[in-house]
Design a protein around this motif. Structure first.
Motif, PDB file in Angstrom:
ATOM      1  N   SER A 161       0.828  -1.209   0.000  1.00 10.80           N
ATOM      2  CA  SER A 161       0.000   0.000   0.000  1.00 10.80           C
ATOM      3  C   SER A 161       0.859   1.253   0.000  1.00 10.80           C
ATOM      4  O   SER A 161       0.578   2.216  -0.725  1.00 10.80           O
ATOM      5  CB  SER A 161      -0.918   0.012   1.236  1.00 10.80           C
ATOM      6  OG  SER A 161      -1.778  -1.085   1.249  1.00 10.80           O
ATOM      7  N   THR A 292      -5.538   5.793   2.072  1.00  8.11           N
ATOM      8  CA  THR A 292      -4.695   4.712   1.588  1.00  8.11           C
ATOM      9  C   THR A 292      -5.541   3.560   1.077  1.00  8.11           C
ATOM     10  O   THR A 292      -6.393   3.051   1.772  1.00  8.11           O
ATOM     11  CB  THR A 292      -3.789   4.207   2.713  1.00  8.11           C
ATOM     12  OG1 THR A 292      -3.070   5.309   3.230  1.00  8.11           O
ATOM     13  CG2 THR A 292      -2.839   3.162   2.224  1.00  8.11           C
ATOM     14  N   THR A 293      -5.268   3.154  -0.140  1.00  2.46           N
ATOM     15  CA  THR A 293      -5.928   1.983  -0.694  1.00  2.46           C
ATOM     16  C   THR A 293      -4.965   1.273  -1.606  1.00  2.46           C
ATOM     17  O   THR A 293      -3.934   1.806  -1.979  1.00  2.46           O
ATOM     18  CB  THR A 293      -7.209   2.373  -1.452  1.00  2.46           C
ATOM     19  OG1 THR A 293      -7.856   1.184  -1.877  1.00  2.46           O
ATOM     20  CG2 THR A 293      -6.898   3.216  -2.672  1.00  2.46           C
ATOM     21  N   THR A 294      -5.289   0.058  -1.950  1.00  2.00           N
ATOM     22  CA  THR A 294      -4.446  -0.705  -2.839  1.00  2.00           C
ATOM     23  C   THR A 294      -5.293  -1.250  -3.975  1.00  2.00           C
ATOM     24  O   THR A 294      -6.499  -1.399  -3.845  1.00  2.00           O
ATOM     25  CB  THR A 294      -3.793  -1.885  -2.101  1.00  2.00           C
ATOM     26  OG1 THR A 294      -4.810  -2.621  -1.439  1.00  2.00           O
ATOM     27  CG2 THR A 294      -2.791  -1.404  -1.086  1.00  2.00           C
TER      28      THR A 294
END
Length: 298
Positions: A161, A292-294
């Protein structure tokens, strides 16, 4: 948006359940490698069918391989191994705290500040994980190495991430997901064949059902829903729905796998949810400090 969000939460939580069924017919790393290969090939086929560019620019190959190694090979490889001994409900409880693991990685790697509220939230959520892990060890006789693999997987996902957010990779989510799955499968297959190549694989309904669900409904369907939720509601609203994941995980484990739910499980879930809410909010402005992301949720 509510129906779509609930569908995503169900798909997100169901991954552990489908994996449990698949593990009845194949060893963990072989099962994981098959899943990544099927999902990657399906995404590549889809891009070819739509006549979209397939090969990403050379400048991003290293980043995509690293993302595949962290988010697919290590995170999901460790997760599949852990699910051979860890209850599905506990797995979803650990997965739900990934945003707080990202806070730790950002503080360690990028030296970003962590507010007191976030630190307190992290402490509360960690307490919930300790209660959940203790319950699994005592009630389900879960070995410590299973808990360790859960922690390893979450650390790898958090590292992925941080890389994803700092690299500023200018590729579409579909391209990123396609090639990190492909890279993750390529990295995992040699390990799987060396360690589990001699173990039998039963090509039965449990295996095919698990693979089709994991590759289609989770790796592709959940990904599309996630980015749709991000587009319509933003990271803050979309991430809030993930608080339902441990609840849904324990519920699906109870209904489909016959896993028991105890007061300790409920208490652990409550602590984790409270910790996540606190950790996602800044003590200064009341806003999430890092969106935050993936590209790959599960």
């Amino acid at each position: 948006m509510t129906a779509e969000a609930l569908a995503y939460v169900i798909l997100w939580a169901s991954a552990a359940i489908a994996t449990k069924f698949g593990l009845r017919s194949a060893p963990p790393l072989i099962l994981a490698s098959l899943r990544f290969t099927i999902a990657g090939l399906a995404l590549m086929g889809g891009r070819c069918f739509l006549r979209q560019p397939l090969i990403p620019p050379r400048a991003w190959w290293t980043t995509l391989v690293f993302l595949g190694g962290m988010n697919t090979t290590v995170y999901l490889g460790a997760s599949f191994l852990a699910l051979s001994v860890v209850p599905a409900g506990l797995f979803n409880l650990f997965v739900s705290v990934n945003p707080l693991m990202v806070l730790i990685m950002e503080q360690v790697i990028l030296a970003l500040p962590v507010s007191r509220v976030q630190a307190l939230g992290l402490s509360v959520a960690t307490g919930g994980l300790v209660v959940g892990a203790w319950q699994a060890i005592v009630h389900f006789r879960t070995p410590l190495w299973g808990i360790g693999l859960l922690l390893l997987g979450q650390a790898a996902m958090a590292a992925g991430s941080v890389l994803f957010n700092t690299s500023k990779i200018n590729l579409s989510p579909a391209v990123i997901n396609t090639w990190q799955l492909a890279a993750g499968a390529a990295l995992l297959w040699p390990i799987a064949l060396v360690t589990e190549g001699a173990e039998p694989v039963q090509w039965n309904g449990f295996l095919w059902g698990s693979l089709l669900w994991l590759a289609g409904a989770v790796s592709i369907g959940a990904m599309l829903l996630w980015f749709h939720l991000l587009k319509r509601g933003g990271t803050r609203r979309a991430s809030f729905w993930l608080l339902l994941t441990p609840i849904m995980g324990y519920g699906l484990g109870f209904v489909l796998l016959g896993e028991s739910i105890t007061l300790a499980d409920l208490f652990a879930t409550a602590l984790v949810i409270v910790g996540i809410v606190m950790g996602q909010w800044s003590s200064n402005a009341g806003q999430p400090p890092h969106a935050t992301t993936t590209p790959l949720r599960q």
